[in-house]
Design an enzyme around this catalytic site. Sequence first.
Site, mmCIF file in Angstrom:
data_model
loop_
_atom_site.group_PDB
_atom_site.id
_atom_site.type_symbol
_atom_site.label_atom_id
_atom_site.label_comp_id
_atom_site.label_asym_id
_atom_site.label_seq_id
_atom_site.Cartn_x
_atom_site.Cartn_y
_atom_site.Cartn_z
ATOM 1 N N ASN A 23 -10.878 11.931 -2.651
ATOM 2 C CA ASN A 23 -9.690 12.317 -1.885
ATOM 3 C C ASN A 23 -9.740 13.765 -1.391
ATOM 4 O O ASN A 23 -8.920 14.165 -0.571
ATOM 5 C CB ASN A 23 -8.416 12.081 -2.705
ATOM 6 N N ARG A 121 2.361 1.717 3.827
ATOM 7 C CA ARG A 121 1.844 3.083 3.924
ATOM 8 C C ARG A 121 1.976 3.569 5.363
ATOM 9 O O ARG A 121 1.021 3.575 6.134
ATOM 10 C CB ARG A 121 0.391 3.150 3.439
ATOM 11 N N PRO A 122 3.179 3.987 5.718
ATOM 12 C CA PRO A 122 3.410 4.408 7.104
ATOM 13 C C PRO A 122 2.755 5.757 7.404
ATOM 14 O O PRO A 122 2.315 6.464 6.498
ATOM 15 C CB PRO A 122 4.938 4.524 7.177
ATOM 16 N N ASP A 124 4.471 7.832 9.682
ATOM 17 C CA ASP A 124 5.527 8.502 10.451
ATOM 18 C C ASP A 124 5.572 10.012 10.176
ATOM 19 O O ASP A 124 5.807 10.812 11.094
ATOM 20 C CB ASP A 124 6.895 7.870 10.153
ATOM 21 N N LEU A 125 5.303 10.428 8.923
ATOM 22 C CA LEU A 125 5.379 11.862 8.605
ATOM 23 C C LEU A 125 4.240 12.631 9.268
ATOM 24 O O LEU A 125 4.411 13.777 9.680
ATOM 25 C CB LEU A 125 5.357 12.083 7.088
#
Length: 419
Positions: A23, A121-122, A124-125
């Site tokens: 990650n 798991r959008p 948008d942010l």
Amino acid sequence: MARFIVTGGRPLHGSLRVSGAKNAALPILAACLLSDAPVALAECPELKDVGNMLSILSDLGAAYEREGGLLHIDASKADSFVMPSRISKELRSSIFTLGPLLGRFQRAVCTYPGGCEIGHRPIDLHLKGLSMLGVEITEEHGQILCDGRNMHGAEIHLDYPSVGATENIIMGAVRADGETIIHNAAREPEIVDLQRFLCSMGFFVSGAGTSDVRITGTKAPTKSVVHSVIPDRIVAGTMLCAAAIAGGEVTLNNVRPEHMASVLSKLREAGAIVLCGEHSVYLRAPDRLREVKIIETLPYPGFPTDMQAQFFALCTVAEGTSVVVENVFEGRFKHAAELARMGAMFTQKDRTAVIRGVKRLTGTQVYARDLRGGAALTIAGLVALGETTVMNAELIDRGYEGMERMLTAIGARIRREED
Ligand code: UD1
């Protein structure tokens, strides 16, 4: 299709060296697109997700080569801002290329990313943050078209400290005119590593690791960089859970104990003896694990959602009743039903599971539904009677450089079979 066959009942002994963090590596690889100068990465793990990210970079015109322990990336000839949709759909982290492409070409085209099935798991942010930097975003035929020709610094308050959104906004802002401040930024160690990498390239980022990250945009040319990726705190945590469950004692090297405080504290609560060196952790398992009263996943420095499944497995064999609450991703209890097939006793409603520990699980055939859930089933197999077959083990390969090899090295009986 791959599967792990685990024979339970053998305690673990020995030492392991932990690999670099997936990650941390993935956003750093994406950030290479910002540079004309060569980059050399040490400790970049050899994982499927990393391979997919390298394919994306290569499709965009960058070159890469592994040589010894280093991964060399040269993005000087990158010439495309259109992300290849086939690979992007497989890899959630493909979205990390959005910020760097905007920084490099002031344009980016991408599709909605894929990745592990761990709930909604959008992005948008990510998009909201980039649009506050002046990026015009439109959608056409399932593609997201970003025009960043008028990018500028901005004060951004994230509604939630999303790891990916924080990283994407940082990588977009380094080339935008003026100063950007991200409030309520995610504080994960992987973001600190990204900051370290970007600063070595010549960008101006500060505050990573706190809730306020500042970026001062620059048009100056980038510098060549040699960077070592931080150790993987989730791989380390998984191996410690494995030893706690199976019994025995292990030492992990190439670890940053300060990145794992919440996990180490829960292992101690479960009765394990945990001793930390500067870059190592030693764990001795108790004769019988004790319940962990409550585990609630939270953004860093809270308990990581990426360790929830492994602790769920641990609680199924701990004496007493433990409670696990998943606050970060809904739909991240897919391992629970599989553990029930192995004899785990629990009730689960929405985001909360109440687990009553049993003395022993029973080996059977179970299915990995996502990366960390698959790792949890594998370590549960270490304490199950007889043989546990973990199907879909290729999902586990997304986050571990041969989990079966790591466990074999410390005495587990586990083998891989492939169709
Ligand atoms: C990253 C990690 C993942 C880890 C997660 C939480 C990588 C490649 N992945 O994922 O392994 O499990 O952090 O530590 O680093 N959210 C929104 N809108 C957005 C973005 C996120 O609502 O635009 C929500 C998500 O649905 C989720 C929460 O925010 O509920 C956390 O997501 P985020 O921190 O962004 O995780 P990822 O970056 O996807």
